[in-house]
Design a protein around this motif. Sequence first.
Motif, PDB file in Angstrom:
ATOM      1  N   MET A 264       0.854  -1.170   0.000  1.00 24.29           N
ATOM      2  CA  MET A 264       0.000   0.000   0.000  1.00 24.29           C
ATOM      3  C   MET A 264       0.894   1.226   0.000  1.00 24.29           C
ATOM      4  N   ASN A 265       0.760   2.043  -1.033  1.00 24.60           N
ATOM      5  CA  ASN A 265       1.565   3.250  -1.123  1.00 24.60           C
ATOM      6  C   ASN A 265       1.019   4.327  -0.190  1.00 24.60           C
ATOM      7  N   THR A 266       1.787   5.405  -0.034  1.00 22.18           N
ATOM      8  CA  THR A 266       1.370   6.462   0.888  1.00 22.18           C
ATOM      9  C   THR A 266       0.095   7.159   0.424  1.00 22.18           C
ATOM     10  N   ASP A 267      -0.236   7.036  -0.864  1.00 22.23           N
ATOM     11  CA  ASP A 267      -1.478   7.620  -1.371  1.00 22.23           C
ATOM     12  C   ASP A 267      -2.661   6.658  -1.218  1.00 22.23           C
ATOM     13  N   LEU A 268      -2.457   5.594  -0.429  1.00 21.96           N
ATOM     14  CA  LEU A 268      -3.499   4.607  -0.118  1.00 21.96           C
ATOM     15  C   LEU A 268      -3.980   3.860  -1.360  1.00 21.96           C
ATOM     16  N   VAL A 269      -3.053   3.528  -2.232  1.00 23.87           N
ATOM     17  CA  VAL A 269      -3.365   2.771  -3.439  1.00 23.87           C
ATOM     18  C   VAL A 269      -2.555   1.487  -3.455  1.00 23.87           C
ATOM     19  N   GLU A 270      -3.233   0.368  -3.751  1.00 21.49           N
ATOM     20  CA  GLU A 270      -2.556  -0.896  -4.019  1.00 21.49           C
ATOM     21  C   GLU A 270      -2.292  -0.911  -5.521  1.00 21.49           C
ATOM     22  N   PRO A 271      -1.035  -0.774  -5.962  1.00 20.58           N
ATOM     23  CA  PRO A 271      -0.766  -0.562  -7.385  1.00 20.58           C
ATOM     24  C   PRO A 271      -1.050  -1.755  -8.285  1.00 20.58           C
ATOM     25  N   SER A 272      -1.244  -2.947  -7.717  1.00 20.86           N
ATOM     26  CA  SER A 272      -1.431  -4.117  -8.569  1.00 20.86           C
ATOM     27  C   SER A 272      -2.842  -4.705  -8.528  1.00 20.86           C
ATOM     28  N   ILE A 273      -3.674  -4.250  -7.603  1.00 20.42           N
ATOM     29  CA  ILE A 273      -5.031  -4.784  -7.456  1.00 20.42           C
ATOM     30  C   ILE A 273      -6.014  -3.625  -7.430  1.00 20.42           C
ATOM     31  N   ASP A 274      -6.984  -3.645  -8.324  1.00 21.16           N
ATOM     32  CA  ASP A 274      -7.944  -2.543  -8.462  1.00 21.16           C
ATOM     33  C   ASP A 274      -9.069  -2.710  -7.443  1.00 21.16           C
ATOM     34  N   TYR A 275      -8.830  -2.233  -6.233  1.00 23.68           N
ATOM     35  CA  TYR A 275      -9.817  -2.394  -5.174  1.00 23.68           C
ATOM     36  C   TYR A 275     -11.066  -1.552  -5.414  1.00 23.68           C
ATOM     37  N   ALA A 276     -10.940  -0.435  -6.097  1.00 20.52           N
ATOM     38  CA  ALA A 276     -12.135   0.363  -6.393  1.00 20.52           C
ATOM     39  C   ALA A 276     -13.122  -0.455  -7.227  1.00 20.52           C
ATOM     40  N   LYS A 277     -12.604  -1.151  -8.210  1.00 18.79           N
ATOM     41  CA  LYS A 277     -13.441  -1.998  -9.064  1.00 18.79           C
ATOM     42  C   LYS A 277     -14.023  -3.152  -8.269  1.00 18.79           C
ATOM     43  N   ILE A 278     -13.211  -3.763  -7.423  1.00 22.14           N
ATOM     44  CA  ILE A 278     -13.652  -4.911  -6.634  1.00 22.14           C
ATOM     45  C   ILE A 278     -14.768  -4.525  -5.674  1.00 22.14           C
ATOM     46  N   VAL A 279     -14.571  -3.448  -4.909  1.00 19.46           N
ATOM     47  CA  VAL A 279     -15.587  -3.025  -3.946  1.00 19.46           C
ATOM     48  C   VAL A 279     -16.864  -2.616  -4.667  1.00 19.46           C
ATOM     49  N   HIS A 280     -16.716  -1.996  -5.835  1.00 19.35           N
ATOM     50  CA  HIS A 280     -17.880  -1.627  -6.637  1.00 19.35           C
ATOM     51  C   HIS A 280     -18.709  -2.859  -6.979  1.00 19.35           C
ATOM     52  N   VAL A 281     -18.049  -3.923  -7.425  1.00 17.01           N
ATOM     53  CA  VAL A 281     -18.755  -5.158  -7.769  1.00 17.01           C
ATOM     54  C   VAL A 281     -19.416  -5.762  -6.536  1.00 17.01           C
ATOM     55  N   LEU A 282     -18.720  -5.759  -5.397  1.00 21.73           N
ATOM     56  CA  LEU A 282     -19.295  -6.316  -4.178  1.00 21.73           C
ATOM     57  C   LEU A 282     -20.542  -5.549  -3.760  1.00 21.73           C
ATOM     58  N   LYS A 283     -20.516  -4.239  -3.922  1.00 23.24           N
ATOM     59  CA  LYS A 283     -21.716  -3.448  -3.625  1.00 23.24           C
ATOM     60  C   LYS A 283     -22.844  -3.810  -4.573  1.00 23.24           C
ATOM     61  N   GLN A 284     -22.503  -3.985  -5.834  1.00 24.98           N
ATOM     62  CA  GLN A 284     -23.516  -4.378  -6.812  1.00 24.98           C
ATOM     63  C   GLN A 284     -24.186  -5.687  -6.397  1.00 24.98           C
ATOM     64  N   GLY A 285     -23.403  -6.592  -5.848  1.00 20.78           N
ATOM     65  CA  GLY A 285     -23.920  -7.898  -5.467  1.00 20.78           C
ATOM     66  C   GLY A 285     -24.560  -7.935  -4.098  1.00 20.78           C
ATOM     67  N   GLY A 286     -24.574  -6.807  -3.389  1.00 20.09           N
ATOM     68  CA  GLY A 286     -25.181  -6.754  -2.074  1.00 20.09           C
ATOM     69  C   GLY A 286     -24.384  -7.468  -0.993  1.00 20.09           C
ATOM     70  N   TYR A 287     -23.090  -7.597  -1.192  1.00 18.86           N
ATOM     71  CA  TYR A 287     -22.249  -8.280  -0.208  1.00 18.86           C
ATOM     72  C   TYR A 287     -22.202  -7.475   1.085  1.00 18.86           C
ATOM     73  N   ASP A 288     -22.429  -8.140   2.219  1.00 24.51           N
ATOM     74  CA  ASP A 288     -22.393  -7.439   3.503  1.00 24.51           C
ATOM     75  C   ASP A 288     -21.553  -8.185   4.534  1.00 24.51           C
ATOM     76  N   GLY A 289     -20.672  -9.076   4.064  1.00 27.27           N
ATOM     77  CA  GLY A 289     -19.763  -9.776   4.959  1.00 27.27           C
ATOM     78  C   GLY A 289     -18.500  -8.968   5.187  1.00 27.27           C
ATOM     79  N   TYR A 290     -17.476  -9.652   5.698  1.00 23.62           N
ATOM     80  CA  TYR A 290     -16.204  -9.003   5.998  1.00 23.62           C
ATOM     81  C   TYR A 290     -15.231  -9.109   4.826  1.00 23.62           C
TER      82      TYR A 290
END
Length: 334
Positions: A264-290
Motif C-alpha cells: 500500500m503506497n502512501t497515497d493509499l493505493v494498491e498498485p497491482s489490485i484494483d480495489y475500487a473496481k472490486i468493492v464496486h462489484v461487491l456493492k452491486q452484489g449486495g455483499y455485507d460480509g467481511y
Amino acid sequence: MTIKRGVSLYSYQNETFLGKMTLEDCIRTSVELGAPGIEVIGEQTFWGWPEAGVADEKIAEWHQLIAKYGAVPVAHDFMLDYKRYKGREMPFDEQVASIRKDIDFGARLGVKYLRALVSIAPDVLVAAAPYAEEKGVKLLIEVHAPLHFDHPWIVRHAEAFEKSGSDALGFLPDMGMFLAAFPPVWKERFIRNGVPQHIADYIVKAYEDRVLSEYVILNVREMGGTGPALAMAETLRHNAAYEPKRMLDYMHRIHHIHGKFYQMNTDLVEPSIDYAKIVHVLKQGGYDGYICSEYEGNRWIEDAHEVDSVEQVRRHQEMLKALIDGPATNAIAA
C-alpha cells in the motif's frame, strides 16, 4: 447492510514470528484500525495446532481478548494437506474426520466461517457439511489464483454445493486473483535477486499486455534469462487479472473475503489490485460480509527493508473504508 472490515492475523506474521506482537497486540491493533473482524490461522495463533489440542485456557484467553477489545471472531483458516499427511495420502474418511476436528475448533473460537484450501475435493466438503450445519458454521472453499470462478475445479465445487442443498457450503474469494498489474515489490525483489533490468521490464510489460505465460518464459530464455529471471517469468503461470464481475454469479454463496495485498503506497493505493473496481462489484452484489486485510508483501521486502505490517494494514484499511463508505454507482464496472 454494508461491507464490514477485518484483518487476517496472517498479515502480522513477521511481527508474531519475531515476538514483536502478541495475540493481544494483534487483536487490539486491528480494532484500533477500525477493523474489528478477526481471522486466524490455527497453526500461527495457537501453538501445536492441529497435531496437539488447544488447552481450554488458551481458548478462554482468546475470548477474553475478543471481549476486551470489542472484536468479532470471523474465520478460522484450516489446511488439510491430505496429500502429504505422514508420508501418505489421507483416505476420504480421514479427510472428513479432519475437517470435523477443525469445525469443532472453529466452534470453540466462536467463528462463523472456516476457510478450506482450494485443493480439497468437493465431495469431502459435502460430506462434512451436515456437521458444519449442526455446529452453526460454514465451510468456504478459497478461490485463489491461479484458480478463478470459471475454472473447472471451482465450477465442480459450485455444482456439488448446489446439488447438496446445504447452506453450510460456500466460497471465499481471495482478491489476489484480480492481479491487474505486476506488483512493483515483486519486480524489485527479483532485480535484487539478480534479474537484469531489461528482462524485468519485459516481464512486467508482458504481464500488462496479457501475453501467454508460456511465450513469456520462452522469450526470457531466448533473452539469456536463467535462474531468477525464469522464476520471475514463472509467476505469470500462477497469476492473472481475472474479472471481479464473475463473483456476481456466486454471491449467494460468498460469505467472506480475503483482502490480499502486496503493498500500500502512501497515497493509499494498491498498485497491482484494483480495489475500487472490486468493492464496486461487491456493492452491486449486495455483499455485507467481511473483507479481511491479508498482507503478503512482507516476504518480498524483508531481505532489504524492515517490515511494518501494521502500517501496511492501516493504509489498506483506510483505503477500504473510503471505498466502502463512498457512493455506489448503478453500472457494473467494466
